[in-house]
Design a protein around this motif. Structure first.
Motif, PDB file in Angstrom:
ATOM      1  N   LEU A 259       0.828  -1.210   0.000  1.00  0.00           N
ATOM      2  CA  LEU A 259       0.000   0.000   0.000  1.00  0.00           C
ATOM      3  C   LEU A 259       0.865   1.264   0.000  1.00  0.00           C
ATOM      4  O   LEU A 259       0.489   2.277  -0.593  1.00  0.00           O
ATOM      5  CB  LEU A 259      -0.933  -0.014   1.209  1.00  0.00           C
ATOM      6  N   GLN A 260       2.022   1.217   0.645  1.00  0.00           N
ATOM      7  CA  GLN A 260       2.967   2.340   0.603  1.00  0.00           C
ATOM      8  C   GLN A 260       3.923   2.118  -0.574  1.00  0.00           C
ATOM      9  O   GLN A 260       5.112   1.879  -0.409  1.00  0.00           O
ATOM     10  CB  GLN A 260       3.726   2.425   1.931  1.00  0.00           C
ATOM     11  N   TYR A 261       3.374   2.207  -1.746  1.00  0.00           N
ATOM     12  CA  TYR A 261       4.092   1.731  -2.919  1.00  0.00           C
ATOM     13  C   TYR A 261       5.341   2.537  -3.251  1.00  0.00           C
ATOM     14  O   TYR A 261       6.352   1.983  -3.680  1.00  0.00           O
ATOM     15  CB  TYR A 261       3.175   1.628  -4.130  1.00  0.00           C
ATOM     16  N   PHE A 262       5.342   3.842  -3.046  1.00  0.00           N
ATOM     17  CA  PHE A 262       6.555   4.598  -3.358  1.00  0.00           C
ATOM     18  C   PHE A 262       7.673   4.251  -2.379  1.00  0.00           C
ATOM     19  O   PHE A 262       8.855   4.225  -2.751  1.00  0.00           O
ATOM     20  CB  PHE A 262       6.277   6.109  -3.327  1.00  0.00           C
ATOM     21  N   HIS A 263       7.306   3.945  -1.141  1.00  0.00           N
ATOM     22  CA  HIS A 263       8.292   3.541  -0.139  1.00  0.00           C
ATOM     23  C   HIS A 263       9.023   2.272  -0.569  1.00  0.00           C
ATOM     24  O   HIS A 263      10.238   2.127  -0.350  1.00  0.00           O
ATOM     25  CB  HIS A 263       7.597   3.334   1.203  1.00  0.00           C
ATOM     26  N   GLU A 281      12.778   9.553 -14.150  1.00  0.00           N
ATOM     27  CA  GLU A 281      11.907  10.674 -13.821  1.00  0.00           C
ATOM     28  C   GLU A 281      10.435  10.304 -13.805  1.00  0.00           C
ATOM     29  O   GLU A 281       9.629  10.968 -13.149  1.00  0.00           O
ATOM     30  CB  GLU A 281      12.145  11.831 -14.802  1.00  0.00           C
ATOM     31  N   ARG A 282      10.085   9.233 -14.494  1.00  0.00           N
ATOM     32  CA  ARG A 282       8.684   8.790 -14.494  1.00  0.00           C
ATOM     33  C   ARG A 282       8.266   8.241 -13.129  1.00  0.00           C
ATOM     34  O   ARG A 282       7.069   8.214 -12.812  1.00  0.00           O
ATOM     35  CB  ARG A 282       8.451   7.728 -15.562  1.00  0.00           C
ATOM     36  N   PHE A 283       9.258   7.785 -12.345  1.00  0.00           N
ATOM     37  CA  PHE A 283       8.943   7.097 -11.081  1.00  0.00           C
ATOM     38  C   PHE A 283       9.685   7.692  -9.885  1.00  0.00           C
ATOM     39  O   PHE A 283       9.701   7.111  -8.813  1.00  0.00           O
ATOM     40  CB  PHE A 283       9.326   5.609 -11.192  1.00  0.00           C
ATOM     41  N   ALA A 284      10.266   8.860 -10.030  1.00  0.00           N
ATOM     42  CA  ALA A 284      11.171   9.407  -9.031  1.00  0.00           C
ATOM     43  C   ALA A 284      10.476  10.078  -7.858  1.00  0.00           C
ATOM     44  O   ALA A 284      11.126  10.458  -6.888  1.00  0.00           O
ATOM     45  CB  ALA A 284      12.146  10.385  -9.687  1.00  0.00           C
ATOM     46  N   SER A 285       9.156  10.242  -7.935  1.00  0.00           N
ATOM     47  CA  SER A 285       8.391  10.798  -6.827  1.00  0.00           C
ATOM     48  C   SER A 285       7.074  10.060  -6.718  1.00  0.00           C
ATOM     49  O   SER A 285       6.669   9.341  -7.641  1.00  0.00           O
ATOM     50  CB  SER A 285       8.132  12.299  -7.040  1.00  0.00           C
ATOM     51  N   PHE A 286       6.419  10.249  -5.562  1.00  0.00           N
ATOM     52  CA  PHE A 286       5.116   9.601  -5.378  1.00  0.00           C
ATOM     53  C   PHE A 286       4.141  10.015  -6.474  1.00  0.00           C
ATOM     54  O   PHE A 286       3.453   9.188  -7.066  1.00  0.00           O
ATOM     55  CB  PHE A 286       4.556   9.959  -4.002  1.00  0.00           C
ATOM     56  N   GLU A 287       4.114  11.320  -6.777  1.00  0.00           N
ATOM     57  CA  GLU A 287       3.182  11.831  -7.787  1.00  0.00           C
ATOM     58  C   GLU A 287       3.518  11.272  -9.164  1.00  0.00           C
ATOM     59  O   GLU A 287       2.614  10.891  -9.919  1.00  0.00           O
ATOM     60  CB  GLU A 287       3.235  13.362  -7.806  1.00  0.00           C
ATOM     61  N   GLY A 321       8.564  -5.617   1.264  1.00  0.00           N
ATOM     62  CA  GLY A 321       7.177  -5.337   0.904  1.00  0.00           C
ATOM     63  C   GLY A 321       6.303  -6.570   1.031  1.00  0.00           C
ATOM     64  O   GLY A 321       6.778  -7.691   1.245  1.00  0.00           O
ATOM     65  N   GLN A 322       5.018  -6.383   0.887  1.00  0.00           N
ATOM     66  CA  GLN A 322       4.043  -7.451   1.116  1.00  0.00           C
ATOM     67  C   GLN A 322       3.680  -8.128  -0.217  1.00  0.00           C
ATOM     68  O   GLN A 322       3.273  -7.457  -1.171  1.00  0.00           O
ATOM     69  CB  GLN A 322       2.794  -6.883   1.788  1.00  0.00           C
TER      70      GLN A 322
END
Length: 406
Positions: A259-263, A281-287, A321-322
């Motif tokens: 559930l805390q996928y960016f983490h 850059e496509r995945f470098a932040s939560f947004e 992760g789960q």
């Protein structure tokens, strides 16, 4: 110590799985359960084997009947005649719980409604299970779990992808029945505690419809707030690439639920051997990861298809992760966690044929409940009538000759 219900006696007038499985749980927990069966055919569940509807497989063990009737004693009784009903009433007098899944009109015609039973034992816990509840226009309509629990409750609609041209069925036989039975067992335990503390014996009522709605309760709560029915999201609606299923090289599946996928994204990139994706850059932040979920999923799909399930088990062993492998009903019984916790137990038929059953999910004092076999039809008639009720042999034989007892 798993016999937490030792000293509790349960009287069951029920058949099929939903309600009988509840008293089977109580039997596994140490209760004495007396099962009243139809005087000629027995529990209708027995007929699934005798009529050929159910293939018993190797060894001829009726495991569906065993699942919902383990640990009980059987008495086949004709409740349509006064002599049979009187035997039932005498059993009511010495029992703590009366359990039935007969419809209201049947209970009334047989004389086993709440007032009928309480007249002989005011302190008995009266328990009824049904398809749709004891009130309302459909109270007298029969309903199996695939109808009340699965279809009508919102579960089938919620489990079926919108682009599928058919509804998804329950994942196994007696699926809703078994969950509902555990719910009934919990209700009985609470009612017995209430009676002990206050002296009041409640009526317990559980339906398949209510159980299904409770299982879907979070989704229903969200649907009531939004006005949108809960359902499976389409692929382009996903926002979390680490809560999804992925097919492996050998056609198996891995399910991620981070559930805390960016983490967990950097660590997933490490597991995949794709550390360059951490700074992409496509995945470098939560947004960014959320906005580019489809691209992340495409990468994960490709990577997971590159190795077998066994290989992914090794690679994911230290992933924080789960996740879980998607296992079938044959594989799960040998899962190391299942074995270590005793979630499946050995037992045998009256003739000594071994088989295994899933234990109730509640453990007491770190011990699983160990089931014993289900009864043969009318197996315990004589001991119930003579030892428990004190009838003499001449009376028992007379009742057998009249057909009151099988």
């Amino acid at each position: 110590m798993t016999a937490v219900m030792r000293g509790i006696r349960v009287l069951e007038v029920a058949e099929h799985t939903f309600v009988p499985a509840a008293s089977a749980v109580l039997a596994d927990w140490g209760a004495e359960v007396i099962k009243i069966e139809h005087v000629t055919r027995g529990d209708a569940m027995r007929g699934l084997a005798s009529t050929g509807v159910l293939d018993l497989g190797a060894g001829g063990v009726h495991v569906l009947f065993e699942h919902s009737n383990r640990g009980k004693r059987s008495l086949a009784l004709d409740l349509s005649v006064p002599e049979g009903l009187e035997i039932l009433y005498r059993l009511v007098e010495v029992c703590d719980v009366f359990l039935t899944n007969k419809l209201p009109r049947v209970r009334s015609s047989l004389g086993i409604e709440v007032d009928d039973i309480r007249e002989r034992n005011p302190n008995i816990i009266y328990v009824r299970g049904s398809g749709y509840g004891d009130a309302g226009p459909d109270a007298n309509n029969g309903g199996y779990d695939i109808l009340g629990y699965w279809a009508r409750s919102g579960l089938a609609a919620g489990a079926s992808p919108a682009d599928l041209d058919r509804l998804v069925w329950q994942p196994g036989p007696a699926y809703g029945d078994s969950i509902g039975a555990m719910t009934i067992a919990g209700g009985i335990a609470a009612a017995l505690l209430h009676r002990e503390r206050t002296g009041e014996a409640p009526v317990v009522d559980v339906s398949l419809l209510a159980t299904g709605m409770w299982a879907q309760g979070a989704g229903i709560a969200l649907a009531m707030r939004s006005g949108v029915p809960w359902g499976q999201p389409a692929a382009d609606q996903l926002r979390n690439p680490l809560t999804n299923s992925y097919r492996t090289l050998d056609g198996r599946w891995i399910f991620l639920s981070c559930l805390q996928y960016f983490h967990y994204w950097p660590e997933m990139c490490r597991v995949l051997g794709r550390l360059e994706l951490v700074d992409d850059e496509r995945f470098a932040s939560f947004e960014a990861l959320t906005a580019n979920c489809a691209a992340a999923i495409a990468i994960l799909e490709e990577e997971f298809r590159s190795a077998t399930l066994a290989e992914w088990r090794e690679r994911l062993a230290d992933f924080r992760g789960q996740w879980a492998p998607v296992q079938n009903a044959v594989e799960v019984v040998d899962d190391p966690q299942v074995v270590a916790n005793g979630y499946v137990q050995e037992t045998s038929t009256k003739d000594g044929v071994p088989f295994r059953l899933v234990a109730p999910p509640v453990r007491f004092d770190d011990q699983p409940a160990v089931p014993t076999r289900a009864p043969e039809f009318n197996e315990h008639a004589e001991e119930i009538l003579t030892d428990l009720l004190g009838l003499d042999w001449d009376t028992v034989i007379d009742m057998k000759l009249k057909g009151v007892v099988a």
